[in-house]
Design a protein around this motif. Structure first.
Motif: not given
Length: 360
Positions: A196-209
């Motif tokens: 995986f690429i790790q990022t600190d851009a905010a990702i939450n439930r619903g961002n999948s895909g």
């Protein structure tokens, strides 16, 4: 949303190859003057909201010793199934309407509905899905050409490069967040092909895909998971690299499945004690623990206790190096392995087999 547990914190699925020349960070990878407005205007129309409806079993299981009359009465009145819905993100990759999303977003779906940023909605067909990399390919049909985005090359991205995520966290459509690549080639123990690429851009439930973009507006990752002790973003998110996604999508588009190479061995890491005895500074390679009967490994002459140091030119530093190197080969391809056996290096030739597809 599915949750996977690590030793330190929950890892939540966030319901979350041609080489390009390296571009100077001051030219292509610097934050655009004035922000990301122009980039978002160009790419956001191709990012979609995905709503999935499935069916789940409901009702309690009766004990074996209940009287038959009561059992019949219960069976007559209990609901057998109930609708279950889920939300996710995706992005269009062709003017004809092919859409990339996560496998876990559409797994078990009876119906998939896609909503575009301009409000248009379409019923979608699942063309194929790959549980091993958590990538799925959908298709929608429209009477006009659709906006789409293109894949970039994740390999050339560096730790510290800026990225932009677009998706639908908590159902909030077309949400844009930005950050940097925090790390590359992360293994979060979600499967054998973790890279995986790790990022600190905010990702939450619903961002999948949803897509992770570079500053040129190219997709360099598919947002898939977060580490989330409380269920929300804490700045640790993970995306499947575009170089992986591009290959998986090409195979899914052909016949709806992904074919991977198979060697037929169980492996374990080299212990520090063995590494010290062999004169290695650190443990390396993959120690063969078990060889499947009638497997390519058996035919090649591998033996229990052999240490695979390289596979077809790939140095095996960790177990996943071998797993990925074998999976990347096509069935019936030939490869060579450098093997350490009782202190002596051997070169073994192997004809790759076909891995049985993983069940969803």
């Amino acid at each position: 949303m599915t949750s996977l547990l690590s030793k330190s914190a929950p890892i939540a699925v966030a319901a979350a190859l041609a080489m390009a020349p390296m571009l100077a960070p001051t030219v292509a990878l610097a934050v655009p003057a004035g922000g990301y407005g122009d980039l978002v205007e160009n790419v956001a129309p191709a990012v979609v909201f995905i709503e999935v409806t499935g069916v789940t079993q409901t009702g309690a299981t009766l004990p074996d010793n209940i009287p038959e009359s009561l059992r019949r009465r219960f069976e007559q009145h209990r609901p057998e199934t109930a609708p279950q819905s889920g939300l996710g993100s995706g992005f269009i990759i062709s003017k004809e309407g092919q859409i990339v999303t996560n496998h876990h977003v559409v797994n078990g779906a009876q119906s998939v509905r896609v909503k575009m940023a301009d409000g248009r909605t379409f019923d979608a067909e699942v063309l194929g899905s790959d549980p091993a990399t958590d990538i799925a390919l959908l298709s929608i049909k429209a009477e006009v050409e659709l906006p789409f985005v293109s894949f970039g090359t994740s390999q050339t991205m560096r730790v510290g490069d800026e990225v932009v995520a677009v998706g639908n966290p908590f159902g909030l459509s077309s949400t844009v967040t930005s950050g940097i690549i925090s790390a590359k080639s992360r293994n979060i123990n979600s499967g054998p092909y973790d890279d995986f690429i790790q990022t600190d851009a905010a990702i939450n439930r619903g961002n999948s895909g949803g897509p992770l973009f570079n500053n040129d507006g190219d997709v360099i990752g598919v947002n898939t998971a977060i580490i989330s002790p409380g269920g929300g973003s804490v700045g640790i998110g993970f995306a499947v690299p575009s170089d992986v996604v591009r290959n998986v999508v090409a195979e899914l588009a052909k016949d709806g499945s992904v074919t991977r190479g198979w060697l037929g061995v169980s492996i374990r890491p080299m212990s520090d004690e063995v590494a010290q005895v062999l004169g290695f500074e650190t443990s390396k390679g993959a120690v063969v623990d078990l060889i499947s009967k009638d497997s390519p490994a058996e035919a090649a002459g591998l033996k229990k206790g052999d240490i695979i140091l390289s596979f077809d030119g790939t140095e095996i530093e960790a177990l996943r190096d071998l797993t990925r190197a074998v999976a990347d080969k096509d069935p019936d391809d030939r490869a060579n392995m450098t093997v350490l056996r009782r202190g002596k290096e051997l070169i073994l030739d192997v004809t790759i087999g076909t891995l049985v597809p993983q069940k969803a």
